[in-house]
Write a protein that holds these residues in place. Structure first.
Motif, mmCIF file in Angstrom:
data_model
loop_
_atom_site.group_PDB
_atom_site.id
_atom_site.type_symbol
_atom_site.label_atom_id
_atom_site.label_comp_id
_atom_site.label_asym_id
_atom_site.label_seq_id
_atom_site.Cartn_x
_atom_site.Cartn_y
_atom_site.Cartn_z
ATOM 1 N N UNK A 45 -26.261 17.778 -17.836
ATOM 2 C CA UNK A 45 -25.186 18.303 -18.692
ATOM 3 C C UNK A 45 -24.790 17.292 -19.761
ATOM 4 N N UNK A 46 -24.693 16.044 -19.383
ATOM 5 C CA UNK A 46 -24.347 15.004 -20.360
ATOM 6 C C UNK A 46 -25.448 14.869 -21.406
ATOM 7 N N UNK A 47 -26.683 14.968 -20.967
ATOM 8 C CA UNK A 47 -27.819 14.873 -21.880
ATOM 9 C C UNK A 47 -27.819 16.047 -22.860
ATOM 10 N N UNK A 48 -27.624 17.257 -22.338
ATOM 11 C CA UNK A 48 -27.580 18.446 -23.195
ATOM 12 C C UNK A 48 -26.428 18.355 -24.192
ATOM 13 N N UNK A 49 -25.292 17.857 -23.741
ATOM 14 C CA UNK A 49 -24.137 17.714 -24.627
ATOM 15 C C UNK A 49 -24.430 16.683 -25.715
ATOM 16 N N UNK A 50 -25.025 15.579 -25.325
ATOM 17 C CA UNK A 50 -25.336 14.539 -26.308
ATOM 18 C C UNK A 50 -26.287 15.070 -27.370
ATOM 19 N N UNK A 51 -27.290 15.831 -26.954
ATOM 20 C CA UNK A 51 -28.235 16.408 -27.915
ATOM 21 C C UNK A 51 -27.512 17.381 -28.839
ATOM 22 N N UNK A 52 -26.705 18.268 -28.275
ATOM 23 C CA UNK A 52 -26.044 19.280 -29.105
ATOM 24 C C UNK A 52 -25.060 18.662 -30.094
ATOM 25 N N UNK A 53 -24.489 17.507 -29.752
ATOM 26 C CA UNK A 53 -23.563 16.824 -30.652
ATOM 27 C C UNK A 53 -24.269 15.876 -31.616
ATOM 28 N N UNK A 54 -25.580 15.804 -31.507
ATOM 29 C CA UNK A 54 -26.341 14.928 -32.403
ATOM 30 C C UNK A 54 -26.165 13.461 -32.097
ATOM 31 N N UNK A 55 -25.779 13.140 -30.877
ATOM 32 C CA UNK A 55 -25.549 11.757 -30.484
ATOM 33 C C UNK A 55 -26.799 11.167 -29.832
ATOM 34 N N UNK A 56 -27.903 11.364 -30.507
ATOM 35 C CA UNK A 56 -29.191 10.868 -30.027
ATOM 36 C C UNK A 56 -29.676 9.812 -31.000
ATOM 37 N N UNK A 57 -29.969 8.666 -30.472
ATOM 38 C CA UNK A 57 -30.577 7.616 -31.294
ATOM 39 C C UNK A 57 -32.087 7.824 -31.311
ATOM 40 N N UNK A 58 -32.725 7.190 -32.270
ATOM 41 C CA UNK A 58 -34.188 7.248 -32.313
ATOM 42 C C UNK A 58 -34.764 6.707 -31.013
ATOM 43 N N UNK A 59 -34.126 5.709 -30.426
ATOM 44 C CA UNK A 59 -34.630 5.141 -29.172
ATOM 45 C C UNK A 59 -34.717 6.200 -28.080
ATOM 46 N N UNK A 60 -33.684 7.023 -27.932
ATOM 47 C CA UNK A 60 -33.722 8.078 -26.920
ATOM 48 C C UNK A 60 -34.767 9.124 -27.274
#
Length: 170
Positions: A45-60
């Motif tokens: 859930x945290x991962x899906x939320x981070x993706x949907x909020x655009x809080x993904x770094x290139x590293x991830x």
């Protein structure tokens, strides 16, 4: 999400979702693989939320590509196989992209990225680029400035250009 950043966030989220969809992998499985392969401990859930909020770094994003066995852009192959940290890999990928435009220096890249709505002070943006800690929305702007087709297997370059045009009209 700010008006200026929303289209870039949406493109970054779409990019991750396309990778997962093509490999038929959900967030639960991704979460498991990231923990097992790279020690990234984040529930689905945290991962899906981070993706949907655009809080993904290139590293991830690079870890996602590696964890699901997705193709890596050819230009990035040497950097992704390096044994250095993920941040160093991200920095080397940006450098590889920048080397494809020999007439452009990092200072000019930074100025053009700021024009495309990067919502960071210049000094912080430079620090993120040099430290490999930049977000996917930031990296997507760099790809537009550098006219890089590296992610075309996952995202239409025309969509990146459309986001840039909207940004320039605001």
């Amino acid at each position: 999400m700010s008006e200026k950043n929303s289209q870039w966030i949406n493109l970054a989220a779409r990019l991750v979702r396309v990778v997962l969809t093509r490999k038929d992998i959900g967030y639960a499985e991704l979460s498991k693989r990231l923990k097992m392969d790279f020690g990234v401990d984040e529930d689905e859930k945290a991962l899906a939320r981070r993706v949907s909020l655009g809080q993904v770094r290139l590293t991830l994003f690079l870890q996602v590509l590696s964890a699901v066995g997705a193709p890596i852009p050819c230009l990035w192959a040497a950097a992704i196989k390096d044994v250095a940290s993920w941040e160093m890999r991200a920095k080397e990928i940006l450098n590889a992209e920048l080397e494809q435009c020999p007439a452009m220096q990092q200072a000019e890249l930074v100025q053009k990225m700021l024009t495309l709505g990067v919502l960071l002070p210049e000094v912080k943006l430079i620090g993120q680029l040099e430290g490999g800690t930049f977000s996917m929305p930031t990296f997507l702007r760099a790809l537009v400035v550098l006219r890089s087709p590296s992610l075309e297997m996952y995202l239409d370059y025309a969509d990146l250009l459309a986001a840039a045009k909207v940004e320039l009209q605001q």
